[in-house]
Write a protein that holds these residues in place. Structure first.
Motif, PDB file in Angstrom:
ATOM      1  N   LYS A   3      57.711  19.862  47.115  1.00 30.97           N
ATOM      2  CA  LYS A   3      57.741  20.625  48.364  1.00 30.97           C
ATOM      3  C   LYS A   3      57.144  22.023  48.158  1.00 30.97           C
ATOM      4  O   LYS A   3      56.349  22.496  48.965  1.00 30.97           O
ATOM      5  N   ILE A   4      57.535  22.676  47.067  1.00 33.11           N
ATOM      6  CA  ILE A   4      57.060  24.046  46.804  1.00 33.11           C
ATOM      7  C   ILE A   4      55.553  24.073  46.569  1.00 33.11           C
ATOM      8  O   ILE A   4      54.824  24.871  47.175  1.00 33.11           O
ATOM      9  N   TRP A   5      55.054  23.171  45.725  1.00 36.87           N
ATOM     10  CA  TRP A   5      53.633  23.205  45.372  1.00 36.87           C
ATOM     11  C   TRP A   5      52.747  22.705  46.519  1.00 36.87           C
ATOM     12  O   TRP A   5      51.604  23.180  46.683  1.00 36.87           O
ATOM     13  N   MET A   6      53.254  21.765  47.322  1.00 37.24           N
ATOM     14  CA  MET A   6      52.492  21.338  48.491  1.00 37.24           C
ATOM     15  C   MET A   6      52.359  22.482  49.490  1.00 37.24           C
ATOM     16  O   MET A   6      51.293  22.691  50.088  1.00 37.24           O
ATOM     17  N   PHE A   7      53.441  23.236  49.668  1.00 40.59           N
ATOM     18  CA  PHE A   7      53.395  24.384  50.595  1.00 40.59           C
ATOM     19  C   PHE A   7      52.379  25.421  50.103  1.00 40.59           C
ATOM     20  O   PHE A   7      51.608  25.975  50.891  1.00 40.59           O
ATOM     21  N   ALA A   8      52.383  25.677  48.789  1.00 37.34           N
ATOM     22  CA  ALA A   8      51.414  26.631  48.227  1.00 37.34           C
ATOM     23  C   ALA A   8      49.976  26.135  48.436  1.00 37.34           C
ATOM     24  O   ALA A   8      49.068  26.929  48.730  1.00 37.34           O
ATOM     25  N   THR A   9      49.770  24.824  48.315  1.00 36.25           N
ATOM     26  CA  THR A   9      48.426  24.262  48.531  1.00 36.25           C
ATOM     27  C   THR A   9      47.988  24.436  49.977  1.00 36.25           C
ATOM     28  O   THR A   9      46.831  24.772  50.258  1.00 36.25           O
ATOM     29  N   ILE A  10      48.910  24.225  50.906  1.00 33.19           N
ATOM     30  CA  ILE A  10      48.597  24.396  52.336  1.00 33.19           C
ATOM     31  C   ILE A  10      48.231  25.846  52.627  1.00 33.19           C
ATOM     32  O   ILE A  10      47.254  26.127  53.345  1.00 33.19           O
ATOM     33  N   ILE A  11      48.969  26.779  52.058  1.00 30.42           N
ATOM     34  CA  ILE A  11      48.677  28.205  52.270  1.00 30.42           C
ATOM     35  C   ILE A  11      47.285  28.536  51.739  1.00 30.42           C
ATOM     36  O   ILE A  11      46.486  29.230  52.389  1.00 30.42           O
ATOM     37  N   GLY A  12      46.964  28.043  50.532  1.00 31.75           N
ATOM     38  CA  GLY A  12      45.639  28.301  49.960  1.00 31.75           C
ATOM     39  C   GLY A  12      44.531  27.733  50.824  1.00 31.75           C
ATOM     40  O   GLY A  12      43.515  28.399  51.059  1.00 31.75           O
ATOM     41  N   GLY A  13      44.714  26.508  51.305  1.00 35.82           N
ATOM     42  CA  GLY A  13      43.697  25.891  52.158  1.00 35.82           C
ATOM     43  C   GLY A  13      43.526  26.642  53.467  1.00 35.82           C
ATOM     44  O   GLY A  13      42.397  26.854  53.940  1.00 35.82           O
ATOM     45  N   ALA A  14      44.646  27.067  54.058  1.00 31.87           N
ATOM     46  CA  ALA A  14      44.572  27.805  55.327  1.00 31.87           C
ATOM     47  C   ALA A  14      43.873  29.150  55.128  1.00 31.87           C
ATOM     48  O   ALA A  14      43.095  29.592  55.989  1.00 31.87           O
ATOM     49  N   MET A  15      44.124  29.791  53.989  1.00 29.26           N
ATOM     50  CA  MET A  15      43.457  31.068  53.697  1.00 29.26           C
ATOM     51  C   MET A  15      41.950  30.867  53.557  1.00 29.26           C
ATOM     52  O   MET A  15      41.159  31.700  54.017  1.00 29.26           O
ATOM     53  N   PHE A  16      41.556  29.766  52.938  1.00 33.17           N
ATOM     54  CA  PHE A  16      40.119  29.502  52.781  1.00 33.17           C
ATOM     55  C   PHE A  16      39.462  29.267  54.136  1.00 33.17           C
ATOM     56  O   PHE A  16      38.389  29.823  54.421  1.00 33.17           O
TER      57      PHE A  16
ATOM     58  N   VAL B 108      32.897  35.833  49.170  1.00 34.04           N
ATOM     59  CA  VAL B 108      32.767  34.389  48.964  1.00 34.04           C
ATOM     60  C   VAL B 108      33.296  34.017  47.579  1.00 34.04           C
ATOM     61  O   VAL B 108      33.811  32.905  47.374  1.00 34.04           O
ATOM     62  N   GLY B 109      33.200  34.939  46.622  1.00 35.95           N
ATOM     63  CA  GLY B 109      33.797  34.701  45.301  1.00 35.95           C
ATOM     64  C   GLY B 109      35.309  34.621  45.396  1.00 35.95           C
ATOM     65  O   GLY B 109      35.937  33.776  44.751  1.00 35.95           O
ATOM     66  N   LEU B 110      35.898  35.499  46.224  1.00 34.85           N
ATOM     67  CA  LEU B 110      37.348  35.472  46.428  1.00 34.85           C
ATOM     68  C   LEU B 110      37.770  34.170  47.109  1.00 34.85           C
ATOM     69  O   LEU B 110      38.783  33.551  46.728  1.00 34.85           O
ATOM     70  N   MET B 111      36.990  33.741  48.109  1.00 33.05           N
ATOM     71  CA  MET B 111      37.279  32.470  48.786  1.00 33.05           C
ATOM     72  C   MET B 111      37.280  31.312  47.787  1.00 33.05           C
ATOM     73  O   MET B 111      38.139  30.421  47.831  1.00 33.05           O
ATOM     74  N   THR B 112      36.286  31.327  46.898  1.00 31.49           N
ATOM     75  CA  THR B 112      36.181  30.260  45.902  1.00 31.49           C
ATOM     76  C   THR B 112      37.383  30.261  44.975  1.00 31.49           C
ATOM     77  O   THR B 112      37.933  29.201  44.638  1.00 31.49           O
ATOM     78  N   PHE B 113      37.808  31.451  44.560  1.00 32.85           N
ATOM     79  CA  PHE B 113      38.980  31.558  43.677  1.00 32.85           C
ATOM     80  C   PHE B 113      40.229  31.003  44.374  1.00 32.85           C
ATOM     81  O   PHE B 113      41.023  30.276  43.761  1.00 32.85           O
ATOM     82  N   ILE B 114      40.402  31.338  45.654  1.00 29.26           N
ATOM     83  CA  ILE B 114      41.576  30.853  46.397  1.00 29.26           C
ATOM     84  C   ILE B 114      41.569  29.327  46.466  1.00 29.26           C
ATOM     85  O   ILE B 114      42.600  28.676  46.258  1.00 29.26           O
ATOM     86  N   LEU B 115      40.393  28.747  46.726  1.00 29.85           N
ATOM     87  CA  LEU B 115      40.317  27.284  46.850  1.00 29.85           C
ATOM     88  C   LEU B 115      40.581  26.606  45.505  1.00 29.85           C
ATOM     89  O   LEU B 115      41.268  25.571  45.447  1.00 29.85           O
ATOM     90  N   ILE B 116      40.053  27.167  44.428  1.00 26.27           N
ATOM     91  CA  ILE B 116      40.294  26.582  43.100  1.00 26.27           C
ATOM     92  C   ILE B 116      41.777  26.672  42.732  1.00 26.27           C
ATOM     93  O   ILE B 116      42.350  25.732  42.180  1.00 26.27           O
TER      94      ILE B 116
END
Length: 283
Positions: free
Chosen positions: A112-125, A82-90
């Protein structure tokens, strides 16, 4: 001349209508209204959780003893995943900040690049939360037992045959706790297990192996599920924004306000998770 300036100033006064009083678009103001109302909802849930947890301290499970699993690791690692999940979301919130900043600079490729990275982080969470739910629902191999005398006894996969029974105290101990944990093993533990009336594995809305109260699992499912729905919705919103950025829609408009509004929502779900993580897992 002075009269003309005064008249112009008066015509643009926010008190005369037609002008945003904070020099902010109505879209952003309505987004703030939504976020404030949503904050009240989450606050209510967290306050209710705190009140009932305080009411049932002697039987409330310790989160550090429940969330100990980690992918591809065979061992008890308290709250690591859950700590790792929190780090990914932050970190996804950081990439969203960079996307908004790129929008201010009218840099379509960087957005485009940073929005894609945000989507990946959210999907991982969201995926990580689904994985955590799965282990919470399935539970451990041995589960917990309802003993013949009605007591609730937990087991430990790493100490098979050993029972842990929490008993209430009439006065707080040296640590201020109103309970103590008995550790029973050997022949006595085997007799208690053999005479038990029920074996509980995993968690649902009625019972769970983590403690003799369904409230723990109920709050876990509702609060983390409600927040997870927000994150999932944010991923969908960000994906729509991302597609619009690829099509150059905001570049043609000359501004990236939609990215800013999506960013407000995304920072909100990140902030809410910090409170959920603190109150549900750490305190």
């Amino acid at each position: 001349m002075a009269e003309a300036i005064t008249a112009e100033h008066t015509s643009k006064s926010p008190w005369r209508g037609g002008v945003s009083p904070f020099n902010v678009s109505w879209g952003k103001i309505y987004m703030w209204f939504f976020l404030v109302s949503d904050a009240f909802t989450f606050s209510t849930l967290i306050i209710a959780y705190g009140a009932l947890r305080h009411r049932h301290t002697e039987i409330w499970p310790a989160a550090s003893e429940v969330f100990t699993h980690f992918p591809f690791v065979h061992g008890h690692i308290q709250l690591a995943y859950v700590g790792l999940m929190t780090f990914i979301l932050i970190m996804s919130s950081v990439t969203m900040v960079l996307a908004v900043d790129a929008g201010h600079k009218r840099d379509n490729n960087a957005v485009k690049i940073w929005m894609f990275a945000t989507i990946i982080g959210g999907a991982m969470f969201v995926g990580s939360q689904a994985w955590e739910w799965y282990h919470f629902i399935v539970g451990s191999e041995k589960g917990a037992y309802i003993l013949a005398d009605g007591r609730f006894a937990r087991t430990d996969d790493y100490e098979p045959g050993v029972l842990f029974i929490r008993e209430s105290l009439t006065e707080p101990d040296a640590l201020g706790l109103m309970y103590k944990t008995l550790k029973i093993e050997g022949t006595e533990a085997q007799k208690l297990i053999a005479s038990s009336t029920k074996n509980i594995k995993g968690a649902n809305l009625i019972e769970n192996e983590y403690g003799p109260t369904p409230l723990f699992a109920n709050f876990f499912f509702f609060i983390t599920g409600f927040h997870g729905f927000h994150v999932f919705s944010g991923v969908i919103i960000n994906l729509i924004i991302y597609i619009n950025v690829i099509d150059g829609i905001y570049k043609k408009r000359g501004h990236y306000e939609q990215v800013e509004k999506a960013g407000l929502y995304w920072h909100f779900v990140d902030l809410v998770w910090v409170f959920v993580f603190t109150f549900f897992y750490l305190v």
